[in-house]
Design a protein around this motif. Structure first.
Motif, short mmCIF file in Angstrom:
data_model
loop_
_atom_site.label_atom_id
_atom_site.label_comp_id
_atom_site.label_asym_id
_atom_site.label_seq_id
_atom_site.Cartn_x
_atom_site.Cartn_y
_atom_site.Cartn_z
N MET A 174 1.62 0.33 -1.16
CA MET A 174 2.53 1.68 -1.95
C MET A 174 2.61 2.42 -3.05
O MET A 174 2.90 3.37 -3.09
CB MET A 174 3.77 1.63 -1.19
CG MET A 174 4.17 0.95 0.44
SD MET A 174 3.97 2.57 0.81
CE MET A 174 4.08 2.53 2.88
N LYS A 175 2.20 1.80 -3.84
CA LYS A 175 1.45 2.00 -5.19
C LYS A 175 1.28 3.27 -5.54
O LYS A 175 1.59 4.12 -6.06
CB LYS A 175 1.54 1.34 -5.84
CG LYS A 175 2.60 -0.01 -5.78
CD LYS A 175 1.55 -1.46 -7.45
CE LYS A 175 2.51 -2.95 -7.29
NZ LYS A 175 1.95 -3.65 -8.53
N LYS A 176 0.06 3.30 -5.02
CA LYS A 176 -0.62 4.44 -4.49
C LYS A 176 0.08 5.37 -4.43
O LYS A 176 0.72 6.67 -4.74
CB LYS A 176 -1.68 4.29 -3.78
CG LYS A 176 -3.03 3.79 -4.53
CD LYS A 176 -4.39 3.61 -3.19
CE LYS A 176 -5.04 2.33 -4.01
NZ LYS A 176 -6.48 2.84 -3.05
N LEU A 177 0.90 5.50 -3.10
CA LEU A 177 1.71 6.74 -2.60
C LEU A 177 2.96 6.82 -3.35
O LEU A 177 3.53 7.97 -4.02
CB LEU A 177 2.70 6.65 -1.15
CG LEU A 177 1.90 5.93 0.02
CD1 LEU A 177 2.45 5.10 0.83
CD2 LEU A 177 1.46 7.16 0.08
N ASP A 178 3.44 6.28 -4.09
CA ASP A 178 4.67 5.92 -5.08
C ASP A 178 3.84 6.60 -6.46
O ASP A 178 4.56 7.58 -7.12
CB ASP A 178 4.72 4.84 -6.06
CG ASP A 178 5.58 3.55 -5.70
OD1 ASP A 178 7.14 4.69 -4.65
OD2 ASP A 178 5.66 2.71 -5.44
N LYS A 179 2.38 6.75 -6.85
CA LYS A 179 1.87 7.48 -7.47
C LYS A 179 1.54 9.44 -7.51
O LYS A 179 1.63 9.81 -8.45
CB LYS A 179 0.59 6.73 -8.29
CG LYS A 179 0.19 5.49 -9.48
CD LYS A 179 -0.86 5.24 -9.40
CE LYS A 179 -0.54 3.88 -10.37
NZ LYS A 179 -1.73 3.39 -10.63
N LEU A 180 1.00 9.17 -6.14
CA LEU A 180 0.86 10.06 -5.30
C LEU A 180 2.30 11.24 -6.13
O LEU A 180 2.64 12.50 -5.73
CB LEU A 180 0.88 10.17 -3.90
CG LEU A 180 -0.41 11.15 -3.54
CD1 LEU A 180 -1.51 11.49 -4.23
CD2 LEU A 180 -0.72 10.86 -2.06
N GLU A 181 3.30 10.67 -5.49
CA GLU A 181 5.04 11.16 -5.18
C GLU A 181 4.82 11.30 -6.04
O GLU A 181 6.24 12.94 -6.74
CB GLU A 181 6.02 10.42 -3.93
CG GLU A 181 6.98 10.85 -4.45
CD GLU A 181 8.40 10.03 -3.32
OE1 GLU A 181 9.29 10.90 -3.38
OE2 GLU A 181 8.08 8.90 -3.36
#
Length: 271
Positions: A1-8
């Motif tokens: 979910m790190k990618k989602l955190d960056k995207l968010e």
């Protein structure tokens, strides 16, 4: 979910709060238009052949069509209840995930559904593929059941059933529907929206599988421990399970405690 955190972090400002409620309100408006005869249900569905013919609005209008058109006022009550459950699940997911992730989950479902419909139509050009927004409801339900497996719903307002079992029943019916579809193209169009669920929950599914394997291994080892004999004769390998009539005693041999049954003790004594 790190990618989602960056995207968010970079695109979170684009998220729309209560997006499912907005869809429900739009569907209510369309349903009212259907009741007055101004709009037809089939005219809004995503049908790739119709889009090729110039009906481009279907790329968006299928999202605001009701899940079904009730044939009676009694069925309309169930439609209202369906919308309420949908809203309730979306609120729970928004609280657990946050606004951005719920938006992204729904958006990827829509994109996969659209791509799957056109790919399926390309593979099965003789058939007609149409997409209604039911996949959104089912995807939300699966997401809700994965994050809240032990919440109970009252089936027929009487029978309490955990949501995880309802999700498995839904998956079972989906598999039956998939097998009954006429072409591979239809199957691709049917499966495509749920790729979003697999992407978002691959970690949960992997952890669940690992946990099941660990429990199975622990249970196997526990059973082996319970089945293993407590006393085993070092001379004849007899134990209390194979020879329950024997008496097993321990003695010290080279500073090590060894087990010997009464038969072997008597044989040694006689010698």
């Amino acid at each position: 979910m790190k990618k989602l955190d960056k995207l968010e972090k970079h695109l979170g400002f684009l998220a729309v709060p209560n997006v499912v409620m907005s869809l429900i309100v739009a569907q209510l408006i369309i349903y009212a238009a259907m009741l007055t005869g101004r709009v037809e249900f089939e005219a809004l569905l995503l049908i790739p052949k119709a889009v090729y013919a110039g009906e481009w609005w279907r790329l968006f209008s299928f999202l605001i069509t009701p899940p079904y058109v009730p044939a009676s006022p009694f069925q309309a009550i169930f439609l209202a209840f369906f919308w309420y459950i949908l809203w309730m699940m979306s609120q729970a997911l928004e609280a657990q995930w946050g606004i951005f992730r719920l938006n992204l989950f729904l958006l990827t479902c829509v994109l996969f559904a659209t791509a799957g419909a056109f790919l399926g139509q390309l593979i099965a050009p003789t058939g007609t593929i149409y997409i209604a927004p039911r996949f959104l409801y089912y995807s939300l339900f699966l997401a809700f059941a994965t994050l809240n497996p032990n919440i109970q719903f009252l089936v027929m307002f009487v029978i309490p059933v955990k949501v995880k079992w309802m999700a498995w029943i839904l998956v079972g019916f989906a598999c039956i529907s998939l097998l009954a579809m006429p072409t591979i193209g239809h199957r691709i169009a049917f499966i495509a929206p749920y790729l979003s669920y697999l992407i978002f929950f691959k970690g949960n599914l992997r952890d669940s599988l690992t946990s099941r394997q660990r429990r199975a291994k622990f249970e196997s080892e526990r059973r082996q421990t319970l089945d293993a004999p407590l006393h085993s004769c070092v001379q004849c390998d007899a134990n209390e399970k194979t020879h329950p009539e024997r008496d097993f005693r321990y003695k010290s041999v080279d500073n090590d405690m060894v087990c010997i049954c009464n038969i072997c003790r008597e044989s040694t004594s006689s010698e």
